[in-house]
Scaffold this motif. Structure first.
Motif, PDB file in Angstrom:
ATOM      1  N   SER A 165       0.857  -1.183   0.000  1.00 57.37           N
ATOM      2  CA  SER A 165       0.000   0.000   0.000  1.00 57.37           C
ATOM      3  C   SER A 165       0.890   1.228   0.000  1.00 57.37           C
ATOM      4  N   TRP A 166       0.485   2.264  -0.751  1.00 56.27           N
ATOM      5  CA  TRP A 166       1.319   3.459  -0.854  1.00 56.27           C
ATOM      6  C   TRP A 166       0.434   4.678  -0.969  1.00 56.27           C
ATOM      7  N   GLY A 167       0.968   5.816  -0.541  1.00 62.55           N
ATOM      8  CA  GLY A 167       0.220   7.057  -0.638  1.00 62.55           C
ATOM      9  C   GLY A 167       0.229   7.632  -2.045  1.00 62.55           C
ATOM     10  N   PHE A 168      -0.561   8.659  -2.239  1.00 57.92           N
ATOM     11  CA  PHE A 168      -0.578   9.388  -3.514  1.00 57.92           C
ATOM     12  C   PHE A 168       0.840   9.795  -3.901  1.00 57.92           C
ATOM     13  N   ILE A 169       1.164   9.701  -5.188  1.00 58.16           N
ATOM     14  CA  ILE A 169       2.506  10.007  -5.690  1.00 58.16           C
ATOM     15  C   ILE A 169       2.441  11.239  -6.587  1.00 58.16           C
ATOM     16  N   GLY A 170       3.169  12.293  -6.205  1.00 58.13           N
ATOM     17  CA  GLY A 170       3.254  13.500  -7.013  1.00 58.13           C
ATOM     18  C   GLY A 170       4.680  13.734  -7.475  1.00 58.13           C
ATOM     19  N   VAL A 171       4.859  13.923  -8.788  1.00 58.70           N
ATOM     20  CA  VAL A 171       6.199  14.087  -9.354  1.00 58.70           C
ATOM     21  C   VAL A 171       6.268  15.432 -10.065  1.00 58.70           C
ATOM     22  N   SER A 172       7.347  16.186  -9.822  1.00 62.09           N
ATOM     23  CA  SER A 172       7.532  17.481 -10.461  1.00 62.09           C
ATOM     24  C   SER A 172       8.991  17.660 -10.858  1.00 62.09           C
ATOM     25  N   GLY A 173       9.249  18.685 -11.680  1.00 59.11           N
ATOM     26  CA  GLY A 173      10.617  18.929 -12.126  1.00 59.11           C
ATOM     27  C   GLY A 173      10.998  18.039 -13.294  1.00 59.11           C
ATOM     28  N   ASN A 174      12.229  18.163 -13.732  1.00 58.95           N
ATOM     29  CA  ASN A 174      12.676  17.476 -14.939  1.00 58.95           C
ATOM     30  C   ASN A 174      13.708  16.392 -14.625  1.00 58.95           C
ATOM     31  N   SER A 175      13.770  15.447 -15.540  1.00 61.28           N
ATOM     32  CA  SER A 175      14.826  14.425 -15.549  1.00 61.28           C
ATOM     33  C   SER A 175      14.814  13.507 -14.336  1.00 61.28           C
ATOM     34  N   ASN A 176      13.633  13.251 -13.795  1.00 62.25           N
ATOM     35  CA  ASN A 176      13.523  12.245 -12.734  1.00 62.25           C
ATOM     36  C   ASN A 176      13.518  10.847 -13.335  1.00 62.25           C
ATOM     37  N   THR A 177      13.875   9.870 -12.516  1.00 64.69           N
ATOM     38  CA  THR A 177      13.737   8.465 -12.885  1.00 64.69           C
ATOM     39  C   THR A 177      12.821   7.804 -11.866  1.00 64.69           C
ATOM     40  N   LEU A 178      11.725   7.217 -12.351  1.00 66.74           N
ATOM     41  CA  LEU A 178      10.741   6.612 -11.454  1.00 66.74           C
ATOM     42  C   LEU A 178      10.338   5.243 -11.977  1.00 66.74           C
ATOM     43  N   PHE A 179      10.634   4.215 -11.191  1.00 66.22           N
ATOM     44  CA  PHE A 179      10.189   2.860 -11.494  1.00 66.22           C
ATOM     45  C   PHE A 179       9.213   2.429 -10.405  1.00 66.22           C
ATOM     46  N   ILE A 180       7.999   2.019 -10.792  1.00 62.24           N
ATOM     47  CA  ILE A 180       7.015   1.500  -9.851  1.00 62.24           C
ATOM     48  C   ILE A 180       6.654   0.098 -10.309  1.00 62.24           C
ATOM     49  N   GLU A 181       6.960  -0.897  -9.498  1.00 62.12           N
ATOM     50  CA  GLU A 181       6.831  -2.292  -9.905  1.00 62.12           C
ATOM     51  C   GLU A 181       6.078  -3.096  -8.844  1.00 62.12           C
ATOM     52  N   ASN A 182       5.093  -3.855  -9.276  1.00 61.20           N
ATOM     53  CA  ASN A 182       4.377  -4.785  -8.397  1.00 61.20           C
ATOM     54  C   ASN A 182       3.816  -4.080  -7.159  1.00 61.20           C
ATOM     55  N   MET A 183       3.083  -3.002  -7.402  1.00 59.36           N
ATOM     56  CA  MET A 183       2.469  -2.235  -6.312  1.00 59.36           C
ATOM     57  C   MET A 183       1.013  -2.647  -6.182  1.00 59.36           C
ATOM     58  N   LYS A 184       0.609  -3.009  -4.966  1.00 63.36           N
ATOM     59  CA  LYS A 184      -0.736  -3.553  -4.755  1.00 63.36           C
ATOM     60  C   LYS A 184      -1.814  -2.481  -4.736  1.00 63.36           C
ATOM     61  N   ALA A 185      -1.519  -1.285  -4.199  1.00 64.08           N
ATOM     62  CA  ALA A 185      -2.527  -0.234  -4.120  1.00 64.08           C
ATOM     63  C   ALA A 185      -1.849   1.099  -3.881  1.00 64.08           C
ATOM     64  N   ILE A 186      -2.141   2.081  -4.751  1.00 60.66           N
ATOM     65  CA  ILE A 186      -1.673   3.450  -4.559  1.00 60.66           C
ATOM     66  C   ILE A 186      -2.898   4.329  -4.367  1.00 60.66           C
ATOM     67  N   LYS A 187      -2.937   5.069  -3.264  1.00 56.21           N
ATOM     68  CA  LYS A 187      -4.124   5.831  -2.882  1.00 56.21           C
ATOM     69  C   LYS A 187      -4.293   7.092  -3.739  1.00 56.21           C
ATOM     70  N   VAL A 188      -5.442   7.706  -3.623  1.00 55.02           N
ATOM     71  CA  VAL A 188      -5.696   8.965  -4.311  1.00 55.02           C
ATOM     72  C   VAL A 188      -5.211  10.117  -3.451  1.00 55.02           C
ATOM     73  N   GLY A 189      -5.063  11.294  -4.099  1.00 51.88           N
ATOM     74  CA  GLY A 189      -4.625  12.480  -3.398  1.00 51.88           C
ATOM     75  C   GLY A 189      -5.789  13.295  -2.868  1.00 51.88           C
ATOM     76  N   THR A 190      -5.541  14.573  -2.653  1.00 53.38           N
ATOM     77  CA  THR A 190      -6.566  15.491  -2.170  1.00 53.38           C
ATOM     78  C   THR A 190      -6.621  16.700  -3.098  1.00 53.38           C
ATOM     79  N   GLY A 191      -7.597  17.566  -2.908  1.00 51.99           N
ATOM     80  CA  GLY A 191      -7.708  18.780  -3.709  1.00 51.99           C
ATOM     81  C   GLY A 191      -7.805  18.470  -5.183  1.00 51.99           C
ATOM     82  N   GLY A 192      -6.902  19.060  -5.969  1.00 48.87           N
ATOM     83  CA  GLY A 192      -6.912  18.837  -7.420  1.00 48.87           C
ATOM     84  C   GLY A 192      -6.551  17.429  -7.823  1.00 48.87           C
ATOM     85  N   ASN A 193      -6.083  16.620  -6.887  1.00 45.57           N
ATOM     86  CA  ASN A 193      -5.714  15.232  -7.201  1.00 45.57           C
ATOM     87  C   ASN A 193      -6.625  14.224  -6.513  1.00 45.57           C
TER      88      ASN A 193
END
Length: 262
Positions: A184-212
């Motif tokens: 289980s994981w919280g809402f994921i927010g990514v900003s800026g440039n040239s990030n590296t993000l691998f998300i593998e075998n995740m059972k549940a990612i929650k929703v955010g608040t406000g605009g998300n």
């Protein structure tokens, strides 16, 4: 063999434990650090094995029961982290986080440039409830639970078999993040440039608040560059990719039923 010796020392009366005698050495050991070299050179083999087993190199242990023991045993995660100084990937260090009835409440700012692994006993009993901020270095978490916000703005952060029950996860600064086999994981927010993000075998990612409120992952508009890979990921909301970044997707499930809180 070390386990057998420790069991004998625990269970047998002293008269039955063979060869527990003082070693013979020329200097008074008072004030000598009881480190690996000390046990290797000065102590009877039986005690040497016990000493090396209790004080493994490059390893620090955290438990509320360790109050007052000193290096390499610490009462708080932050105290262990302050001692676990490493400068390169060839100087890997391990911090073991023992189970605690409630949680480790301290907030952690992880800014060392070394290569440090935090390993809990289980993600439900080795829980960090303070906010986590990572700005540099390589920090790896295995079997650790999180109960607050996690912010990664630099370096490399890897989470394996972990759980974030509360809080959100944010990434920026061209950092590298790997989330793997987390239940289980919280809402994921990514900003800026040239990030590296691998998300593998995740059972549940929650929703955010406000605009998300409808989103589980938000890749900010205006972002450029970077690597984004989602493989076998279950979202309780949507993937928002307003900037049209290239995202490698495989077995992505959106709007999945929310998992029960626990």
């Amino acid at each position: 063999m070390a386990d057998t010796i420790i069991t004998a020392l625990r269970d047998n009366p002293l008269s039955d434990v063979v060869n527990i005698t003082d070693a013979s050495y020329p200097a008074d050991p008072a004030g000598t650090s009881a480190n690996h070299s000390y046990f290797e050179n000065n102590v009877h083999n039986y005690l040497a094995i016990l000493g090396k087993h209790a004080l493994p190199s490059r390893t620090f242990e955290v438990s509320q029961a360790y109050a007052g023991l000193g290096d390499p045993f610490f009462e708080t995660v932050y105290a262990a982290y302050q001692q676990a100084t490493g400068t390169s990937s060839s100087n890997k260090l391990l911090i073991k986080i023992k189970s605690k009835g409630s949680s480790y409440t301290e907030a952690l700012t992880l800014n060392q440039s070394g290569h440090i692994t935090f390993k809990g006993e289980t993600e439900y009993t080795s829980v960090l409830s303070g906010a986590i901020t990572i700005t540099a270095g390589v920090h790896i978490f295995i079997n650790v639970g999180f109960n607050n916000n996690i912010t990664v703005s630099g370096g490399t952060a890897i989470f394996i078999n972990c759980t974030q029950l509360n809080g959100v996860f944010t990434q920026s600064g061209g950092s590298t993040v790997i989330l793997s086999d987390c239940r289980s994981w919280g809402f994921i927010g990514v900003s800026g440039n040239s990030n590296t993000l691998f998300i593998e075998n995740m059972k549940a990612i929650k929703v955010g608040t406000g605009g998300n409120i409808l989103n589980s992952i938000n890749l900010d508009s205006g972002m450029t560059g970077g690597v984004y890979v989602l493989s076998n990921v279950r979202l309780e909301g949507l993937l928002s990719n307003a900037g049209g970044l290239t995202v490698e997707e495989s077995q992505l499930k959106e709007n999945a039923t929310s998992r029960p809180a626990y």
